[in-house]
Design a protein around this motif. Structure first.
Motif, short mmCIF file in Angstrom:
data_model
loop_
_atom_site.label_atom_id
_atom_site.label_comp_id
_atom_site.label_asym_id
_atom_site.label_seq_id
_atom_site.Cartn_x
_atom_site.Cartn_y
_atom_site.Cartn_z
N PRO A 6 11.85 4.14 10.85
CA PRO A 6 11.84 4.35 9.40
C PRO A 6 12.98 5.53 9.13
CG PRO A 6 9.82 4.82 10.42
CD PRO A 6 10.84 4.31 11.47
N SER A 7 13.50 5.59 7.90
CA SER A 7 14.89 6.51 7.51
C SER A 7 14.31 8.00 7.66
CB SER A 7 15.62 5.95 6.22
OG SER A 7 15.42 6.79 5.30
N LYS A 8 13.22 8.48 7.24
CA LYS A 8 13.26 9.97 7.35
C LYS A 8 11.80 10.20 6.88
CE LYS A 8 14.02 10.08 2.15
NZ LYS A 8 14.79 10.60 1.17
N THR A 9 11.53 11.39 7.02
CA THR A 9 10.14 12.07 6.95
C THR A 9 9.71 12.08 5.46
OG1 THR A 9 10.10 13.40 8.77
CG2 THR A 9 8.56 13.97 7.29
N SER A 10 8.74 11.63 5.03
CA SER A 10 8.07 12.04 3.69
C SER A 10 6.69 11.59 3.73
CB SER A 10 9.07 10.73 2.80
OG SER A 10 8.69 11.05 1.40
N ARG A 11 6.43 11.71 2.38
CA ARG A 11 4.90 11.55 1.95
C ARG A 11 4.82 10.49 0.82
NH1 ARG A 11 1.44 14.42 4.75
NH2 ARG A 11 -0.19 14.40 3.35
N GLY B 205 0.93 -1.40 -0.12
CA GLY B 205 -0.08 -0.15 0.08
C GLY B 205 0.70 1.20 -0.01
N ILE B 206 0.36 2.40 0.45
CA ILE B 206 0.86 3.79 0.49
C ILE B 206 1.01 4.24 2.04
CG2 ILE B 206 0.98 6.00 -0.20
CD1 ILE B 206 1.73 4.12 -2.33
N TYR B 207 1.88 4.65 2.72
CA TYR B 207 2.00 5.40 3.81
C TYR B 207 1.89 6.98 3.25
CZ TYR B 207 3.58 1.54 6.66
OH TYR B 207 3.59 0.48 7.31
N GLU B 208 0.47 7.45 3.60
CA GLU B 208 0.45 8.75 3.06
C GLU B 208 1.13 9.70 3.87
OE1 GLU B 208 -4.35 7.69 2.09
OE2 GLU B 208 -3.41 8.28 4.14
N SER B 209 1.62 9.32 5.12
CA SER B 209 2.60 10.27 5.80
C SER B 209 3.43 9.45 6.72
CB SER B 209 1.60 11.17 6.80
OG SER B 209 2.55 11.98 7.11
N VAL B 210 4.78 9.73 6.58
CA VAL B 210 5.74 9.05 7.48
C VAL B 210 6.66 10.36 8.15
CG1 VAL B 210 7.98 7.74 7.61
CG2 VAL B 210 6.21 7.11 5.99
N TYR B 211 6.71 10.21 9.44
CA TYR B 211 7.35 11.64 10.23
C TYR B 211 8.52 10.75 11.20
CZ TYR B 211 8.05 15.08 13.74
OH TYR B 211 8.64 16.05 14.47
N VAL B 212 9.39 11.47 11.22
CA VAL B 212 10.50 11.15 12.04
C VAL B 212 11.03 12.37 12.62
CG1 VAL B 212 12.63 9.78 12.53
CG2 VAL B 212 11.21 8.97 10.97
N THR B 213 11.00 12.55 14.05
CA THR B 213 11.45 13.94 14.40
C THR B 213 12.72 14.16 14.32
OG1 THR B 213 11.49 15.06 16.77
CG2 THR B 213 11.94 12.76 16.84
N PRO B 214 13.13 15.47 14.04
CA PRO B 214 14.31 16.10 14.10
C PRO B 214 14.94 16.08 15.52
CG PRO B 214 12.90 17.72 13.59
CD PRO B 214 11.93 16.61 13.62
N ALA B 215 14.31 15.95 16.56
CA ALA B 215 14.78 16.14 17.99
C ALA B 215 15.72 14.98 18.23
CB ALA B 215 13.73 16.48 18.71
N GLY C 24 7.49 15.00 22.23
CA GLY C 24 6.28 14.80 21.78
C GLY C 24 6.40 13.62 20.69
N GLU C 25 5.54 13.84 19.60
CA GLU C 25 5.63 12.84 18.65
C GLU C 25 7.01 12.60 18.10
OE1 GLU C 25 2.03 11.98 15.89
OE2 GLU C 25 3.72 13.18 14.48
N ILE C 26 7.55 11.05 18.24
CA ILE C 26 8.83 10.94 17.83
C ILE C 26 8.75 10.29 16.51
CG2 ILE C 26 10.60 9.00 17.97
CD1 ILE C 26 10.03 9.01 21.17
N LEU C 27 7.65 9.54 16.01
CA LEU C 27 7.52 9.00 14.65
C LEU C 27 6.12 8.78 14.55
CD1 LEU C 27 7.11 5.82 14.21
CD2 LEU C 27 9.56 5.79 15.15
N HIS C 28 5.71 8.60 13.21
CA HIS C 28 4.45 8.25 12.99
C HIS C 28 4.43 7.53 11.36
CE1 HIS C 28 3.02 12.18 11.21
NE2 HIS C 28 2.96 11.38 10.27
N PHE C 29 3.69 6.71 11.25
CA PHE C 29 3.54 6.24 9.80
C PHE C 29 1.99 5.99 9.71
CE2 PHE C 29 5.69 3.01 11.87
CZ PHE C 29 4.88 1.69 11.71
N ARG C 30 1.22 6.39 8.44
CA ARG C 30 -0.11 5.99 8.48
C ARG C 30 -0.41 6.07 7.07
NH1 ARG C 30 -0.38 11.66 11.22
NH2 ARG C 30 -0.38 10.50 13.02
N GLY C 31 -1.50 5.11 6.53
CA GLY C 31 -1.72 4.99 5.23
C GLY C 31 -2.71 3.90 5.18
N TRP C 32 -2.64 3.45 3.92
CA TRP C 32 -3.63 2.29 3.33
C TRP C 32 -2.90 1.04 2.61
CZ3 TRP C 32 -3.74 0.96 -1.80
CH2 TRP C 32 -3.23 1.98 -2.52
N PHE C 33 -3.55 0.01 2.77
CA PHE C 33 -2.91 -1.19 2.00
C PHE C 33 -3.91 -2.20 1.68
CE2 PHE C 33 -2.76 -2.11 6.69
CZ PHE C 33 -3.20 -3.28 6.68
#
Length: 225
Positions: free
Chosen positions: A64-69, A38-48, A190-199
């Protein structure tokens, strides 16, 4: 052996949406693996995150390696019993970034006192997991504080050092596909990472010799808390 989630959820497993229940009904006796894409519509990894922390855990397939969409991904499920006789569900995620593929591997174990999720190839991290079923039949996973399994000083993972996971997976009737949302939070950062999407997902014939090496952790860890 019963599937890991049925062992822990008991009769609540039957309240899952039928398609979500199908997703998690395979076990070490099923002779199948499950392959999702599927597709992760949003992937986030904190720069902190301190760079050494990020390099260590990303290299060991625990971040995950980096923030992307709009990141294409695959997720493969393999079931087996480990040397301790525990029913295990290996989850192998591959993030298909344009700069190359990065993996996030975890191993869910039906432990002596509940569900345990080991992250990374070592494994590197341990999360005690509390699964539940939402009123709409989604699978909800909430963790206790993360435990670090690496070598060296055992830093406390509570209070300002804690990192807690929340994952929810359900079925989208309108689009006829699964949705997932994973978040890890720290009380300070706060938020360290997230990944969300569909498959979507399918079953595939799989015997024990077919299970790939990366589904097995480098070290057998009997620590569950």
């Amino acid at each position: 052996m019963a599937p890991v989630y049925r062992q822990i959820l008991g009769s609540d497993f039957d309240r899952l949406h039928p398609n979500v229940a199908w997703r998690y009904s395979i076990d070490s006796t099923s002779g199948v693996a499950q392959i999702a894409a599927g597709i992760y519509e949003s992937v986030y990894v904190t720069p902190a995150l301190p760079p050494p922390f990020f390099w260590h855990f990303a290299k060991r397939n625990a971040l995950p390696s980096k923030t992307s969409r709009m990141v294409p991904f695959t997720q493969r499920h393999f079931c087996y019993r480990d040397e301790l006789g525990r029913e295990c569900l290996a989850v192998l995620r591959a993030f298909r970034y344009t700069t190359g593929t990065r993996n996030l591997n975890s191993l869910l174990v039906a432990g002596r006192s509940g569900l345990v999720d080991y992250f990374g190839d070592g494994p590197e991290l341990l999360y005690p997991i509390e699964p539940s079923v939402t009123p709409s039949g989604e699978l909800l996973l909430e963790s206790g504080p993360m435990r670090w399994l690496g070598k060296g000083p055992k830093l406390g993972m509570r209070g300002m050092f804690s990192a807690q996971l929340k994952y929810i997976e359900g079925w989208d009737d309108a689009r006829q596909r699964f949705r997932c949302d994973a978040t890890v939070r720290n009380p300070v950062i706060g938020e360290i990472l997230h990944f969300r999407g569909w498959f979507t997902a399918t079953d595939q014939a799989c015997t024990l010799p077919d299970i790939p090496d990366e589904a097995w952790p480098l070290d057998l860890v009997d620590r569950e808390a």
